[in-house]
Motif scaffolding. Structure first.
Motif, PDB file in Angstrom:
ATOM      1  N   ASP A  10       0.834  -1.208   0.000  1.00 23.43           N
ATOM      2  CA  ASP A  10       0.000   0.000   0.000  1.00 23.43           C
ATOM      3  C   ASP A  10       0.866   1.255   0.000  1.00 23.43           C
ATOM      4  OD1 ASP A  10      -2.188  -1.642   0.028  1.00 23.43           O
ATOM      5  OD2 ASP A  10      -2.663  -1.341   2.156  1.00 23.43           O
ATOM      6  N   ALA A  11       2.015   1.219   0.708  1.00 20.11           N
ATOM      7  CA  ALA A  11       2.900   2.373   0.748  1.00 20.11           C
ATOM      8  C   ALA A  11       3.472   2.677  -0.626  1.00 20.11           C
ATOM      9  CB  ALA A  11       4.036   2.121   1.740  1.00 20.11           C
ATOM     10  N   GLU A  12       3.648   1.662  -1.428  1.00 18.71           N
ATOM     11  CA  GLU A  12       4.170   1.851  -2.792  1.00 18.71           C
ATOM     12  C   GLU A  12       3.054   2.159  -3.799  1.00 18.71           C
ATOM     13  OE1 GLU A  12       6.518  -1.539  -3.858  1.00 18.71           O
ATOM     14  OE2 GLU A  12       8.230  -0.895  -2.655  1.00 18.71           O
ATOM     15  N   GLY A  13       1.819   2.138  -3.339  1.00 12.57           N
ATOM     16  CA  GLY A  13       0.707   2.389  -4.249  1.00 12.57           C
ATOM     17  C   GLY A  13       0.344   1.201  -5.108  1.00 12.57           C
ATOM     18  N   LEU A  14       0.811   0.022  -4.753  1.00 20.44           N
ATOM     19  CA  LEU A  14       0.507  -1.204  -5.500  1.00 20.44           C
ATOM     20  C   LEU A  14      -0.572  -1.958  -4.723  1.00 20.44           C
ATOM     21  CD1 LEU A  14       4.136  -2.194  -6.545  1.00 20.44           C
ATOM     22  CD2 LEU A  14       2.393  -1.037  -7.911  1.00 20.44           C
ATOM     23  N   TYR A  15      -1.794  -1.419  -4.798  1.00 22.77           N
ATOM     24  CA  TYR A  15      -2.875  -1.893  -3.929  1.00 22.77           C
ATOM     25  C   TYR A  15      -3.324  -3.314  -4.260  1.00 22.77           C
ATOM     26  CZ  TYR A  15      -2.812   3.087  -3.018  1.00 22.77           C
ATOM     27  OH  TYR A  15      -2.397   4.355  -2.693  1.00 22.77           O
ATOM     28  N   ALA A  16      -3.201  -3.704  -5.545  1.00 23.25           N
ATOM     29  CA  ALA A  16      -3.588  -5.072  -5.907  1.00 23.25           C
ATOM     30  C   ALA A  16      -2.641  -6.093  -5.270  1.00 23.25           C
ATOM     31  CB  ALA A  16      -3.606  -5.240  -7.421  1.00 23.25           C
ATOM     32  N   HIS A  17      -1.384  -5.673  -5.071  1.00 25.32           N
ATOM     33  CA  HIS A  17      -0.458  -6.556  -4.359  1.00 25.32           C
ATOM     34  C   HIS A  17      -0.978  -6.832  -2.950  1.00 25.32           C
ATOM     35  CE1 HIS A  17       2.240  -5.584  -7.623  1.00 25.32           C
ATOM     36  NE2 HIS A  17       3.232  -6.305  -7.105  1.00 25.32           N
ATOM     37  N   GLY A  18      -1.372  -5.767  -2.261  1.00 20.53           N
ATOM     38  CA  GLY A  18      -1.913  -5.939  -0.925  1.00 20.53           C
ATOM     39  C   GLY A  18      -3.195  -6.744  -0.921  1.00 20.53           C
ATOM     40  N   ASP A  19      -4.043  -6.515  -1.923  1.00 19.12           N
ATOM     41  CA  ASP A  19      -5.301  -7.257  -2.004  1.00 19.12           C
ATOM     42  C   ASP A  19      -5.061  -8.757  -2.184  1.00 19.12           C
ATOM     43  OD1 ASP A  19      -6.736  -4.934  -1.734  1.00 19.12           O
ATOM     44  OD2 ASP A  19      -7.113  -4.687  -3.891  1.00 19.12           O
ATOM     45  N   ALA A  20      -3.993  -9.106  -2.897  1.00 14.30           N
ATOM     46  CA  ALA A  20      -3.684 -10.530  -3.096  1.00 14.30           C
ATOM     47  C   ALA A  20      -3.425 -11.215  -1.757  1.00 14.30           C
ATOM     48  CB  ALA A  20      -2.463 -10.687  -4.001  1.00 14.30           C
ATOM     49  N   ILE A  21      -2.956 -10.453  -0.767  1.00  9.17           N
ATOM     50  CA  ILE A  21      -2.751 -10.997   0.573  1.00  9.17           C
ATOM     51  C   ILE A  21      -4.049 -10.938   1.375  1.00  9.17           C
ATOM     52  CG2 ILE A  21      -1.395 -10.807   2.700  1.00  9.17           C
ATOM     53  CD1 ILE A  21       0.164 -11.538   0.105  1.00  9.17           C
ATOM     54  N   ARG A  22      -4.738  -9.785   1.318  1.00  9.09           N
ATOM     55  CA  ARG A  22      -5.960  -9.617   2.102  1.00  9.09           C
ATOM     56  C   ARG A  22      -6.999 -10.667   1.743  1.00  9.09           C
ATOM     57  NH1 ARG A  22      -4.172  -4.067   2.231  1.00  9.09           N
ATOM     58  NH2 ARG A  22      -4.600  -3.751   0.009  1.00  9.09           N
ATOM     59  N   ILE A  23      -7.154 -10.954   0.465  1.00  8.25           N
ATOM     60  CA  ILE A  23      -8.134 -11.950   0.030  1.00  8.25           C
ATOM     61  C   ILE A  23      -7.831 -13.311   0.639  1.00  8.25           C
ATOM     62  CG2 ILE A  23      -8.855 -13.308  -1.988  1.00  8.25           C
ATOM     63  CD1 ILE A  23      -8.692 -10.688  -3.594  1.00  8.25           C
ATOM     64  N   ARG A  24      -6.580 -13.666   0.699  1.00 11.81           N
ATOM     65  CA  ARG A  24      -6.176 -14.975   1.244  1.00 11.81           C
ATOM     66  C   ARG A  24      -6.336 -15.057   2.765  1.00 11.81           C
ATOM     67  NH1 ARG A  24      -3.268 -14.593  -3.485  1.00 11.81           N
ATOM     68  NH2 ARG A  24      -2.756 -16.581  -4.523  1.00 11.81           N
ATOM     69  N   ARG A  25      -6.326 -13.898   3.415  1.00 12.99           N
ATOM     70  CA  ARG A  25      -6.385 -13.879   4.887  1.00 12.99           C
ATOM     71  C   ARG A  25      -7.828 -13.820   5.388  1.00 12.99           C
ATOM     72  NH1 ARG A  25      -2.220  -9.467   7.133  1.00 12.99           N
ATOM     73  NH2 ARG A  25      -2.376 -10.717   9.046  1.00 12.99           N
ATOM     74  N   ARG A  26      -8.792 -13.640   4.500  1.00 16.78           N
ATOM     75  CA  ARG A  26     -10.199 -13.602   4.920  1.00 16.78           C
ATOM     76  C   ARG A  26     -10.655 -14.976   5.454  1.00 16.78           C
ATOM     77  NH1 ARG A  26     -12.592 -10.883  -0.555  1.00 16.78           N
ATOM     78  NH2 ARG A  26     -11.780  -8.744  -0.259  1.00 16.78           N
ATOM     79  N   PRO A  27     -11.511 -14.953   6.450  1.00 21.58           N
ATOM     80  CA  PRO A  27     -12.061 -16.231   6.915  1.00 21.58           C
ATOM     81  C   PRO A  27     -12.880 -16.877   5.789  1.00 21.58           C
ATOM     82  CG  PRO A  27     -12.468 -14.455   8.497  1.00 21.58           C
ATOM     83  CD  PRO A  27     -11.967 -13.808   7.247  1.00 21.58           C
TER      84      PRO A  27
END
Length: 417
Positions: A399-416
């Motif tokens: 997110d700090a680099e502005g590459l939000y899809a990178h972060g989303d690739a992690i967030r999606i996997r961490r969802r219950p």
């Protein structure tokens, strides 16, 4: 002429001179790119004064070469091949390693050989069977399935035998920058390679550097050079012999003695005069000695600093406590330690490789070895626990680099789920 020199002056004198070859090499590359095999035949007729019927050395020609080489020399080539192979086998890394660094994260590396490499073997007026061994053996040890070699025509039987003993798959009778272009770009007869190794003149070396977009290279390798670091325990006769051994290679060879003792430098000068008098290649040596000289230093540490600045192709260490010196040397292609470690040993039979960076390129390149013929792939196994342990780091930095899809690739996997 043996004289005291400044290190900067010596460094300038051993310049590679590559830029002077750029225009001619660019023309040759263009001819091979457009003309393929025909350009190779035409360029061979222009530069080598030979009209060839084919480029490939046949199996029958390889077999016939053995009958033209003294049996004793063949035996020595076989022995040298075994010693060179032994050293390069010791360099082989693990093909695969994996390590669980924390729960849920296992990291590793996979080492794979290149598919096809090209080796340039100098020739023409002389034979260099040792270079044939040095270029082909590490590729074979690495597991490269296809090794293509080019050498100027007419191919000397000694070179042909050495290439056969080393395990070359293909031998082509083509030399110069055009051979490098053929291996990098491909022609009707010569399939392109992934990497080109081997020494050559400034035209060969410039071609290698200009074609790196198409094939990787080992490093620039030009005229031979030696530096010797000596204290009061060194034998000046041995030093002089090593200097002449490198000087006889090429009029542009560069030789340097770095010593704490003025008496050693003077004695080396006297031995040089005596040994040159009986040398068979005295003319070449005389020209090369214009690029030779010595530097007097106040301490061995100062000498080590000068060696690191020079980054010589060959370094001979002739001091009472060599391990202390060895630990301080960072930039040298190949090091020879002790009075009996003549540089010529590494040229032929100790087992180390004599294809080495010159003209200061040892600052950034290593001599030819097995890893030159491999690729290294990184591996990661990541489980749920591992993802949780690094998830916050990845999301925050992405997110700090502005590459939000990178972060989303992690967030999606961490969802219950």
């Amino acid at each position: 002429m043996w004289r005291e020199v400044g290190i900067q002056d010596w460094v300038r004198r051993r310049s590679s001179g590559l830029l002077s070859a750029r225009d001619a090499v660019e023309e040759i590359i263009g001819m091979v790119r457009e003309g393929g095999d025909k350009a190779l035949f035409d360029l061979t007729e222009r530069f080598d004064k030979l009209r060839l019927d084919s480029l490939l050395v046949t199996d029958s020609e390889r077999d016939a070469a053995y009958g033209q080489v003294d049996e004793r020399i063949i035996e020595m080539l076989v022995e040298a091949e075994a010693r060179i192979s032994r050293f390069h086998e010791l360099q082989k890394p693990k093909e695969l390693w994996l390590e669980e660094v924390e729960e849920g994260i296992t990291l590793g590396m996979k080492i794979s050989p290149l598919d096809r490499i090209g080796a340039y073997i100098p020739g023409g007026k002389a034979a260099y069977p040792s270079t044939a061994l040095m270029c082909v053996i590490p590729a074979r040890v690495a597991g490269v399935p296809s090794v293509c070699c080019c050498t100027p025509p007419p191919v000397h039987p000694l070179t042909m035998v050495a290439l056969d003993i080393a395990g070359a798959d293909e031998i082509y009778q083509v030399g110069g920058a055009q051979a490098v272009a053929a291996m990098a770009l491909g022609t009707e007869t010569i399939d392109p390679v992934q990497k080109i190794v081997g020494p050559g003149n400034i035209y060969v070396t410039m071609a290698k550097m200009m074609l790196r977009e198409h094939a990787e290279i080992d490093f620039p390798a030009g005229p031979s050079e030696i530096a010797i670091l000596a204290d009061e325990t060194a034998d000046p006769e041995y030093i002089a012999a090593d200097i002449l051994a490198q000087a006889e290679h090429d009029p542009h060879a560069a030789c340097l003695l770095v010593t704490t003792e003025a008496g050693i430098a003077d004695a080396v000068g006297r031995h040089l005069i005596d040994q040159v008098a009986g040398a068979k290649r005295a003319g070449i040596i005389a020209e090369a000695m214009e690029n030779a000289g010595y530097v007097l230093v106040g301490s061995l540490q100062e000498g080590v600093d000068i060696i690191n600045q020079a980054a010589p192709e060959h370094l001979s260490i002739q001091v009472a406590d060599p391990m202390r010196v060895l630990s301080g040397v960072r930039h040298a292609g190949s090091m020879f330690v002790g009075p009996y470690a003549a540089v010529a040993c590494g040229d032929y039979a100790s087992g180390t490789n004599h294809v080495l960076p010159t003209a200061g390129y040892a600052h950034m390149h290593s001599g030819l070895d097995v890893l030159h013929f491999c690729t290294r792939s990184q591996i990661q196994f990541i489980g749920r626990e591992g993802l949780e342990s690094i998830g916050d780091i990845v999301e925050t930095l992405a997110d700090a680099e502005g590459l939000y899809a990178h972060g989303d690739a992690i967030r999606i996997r961490r969802r219950p789920r």
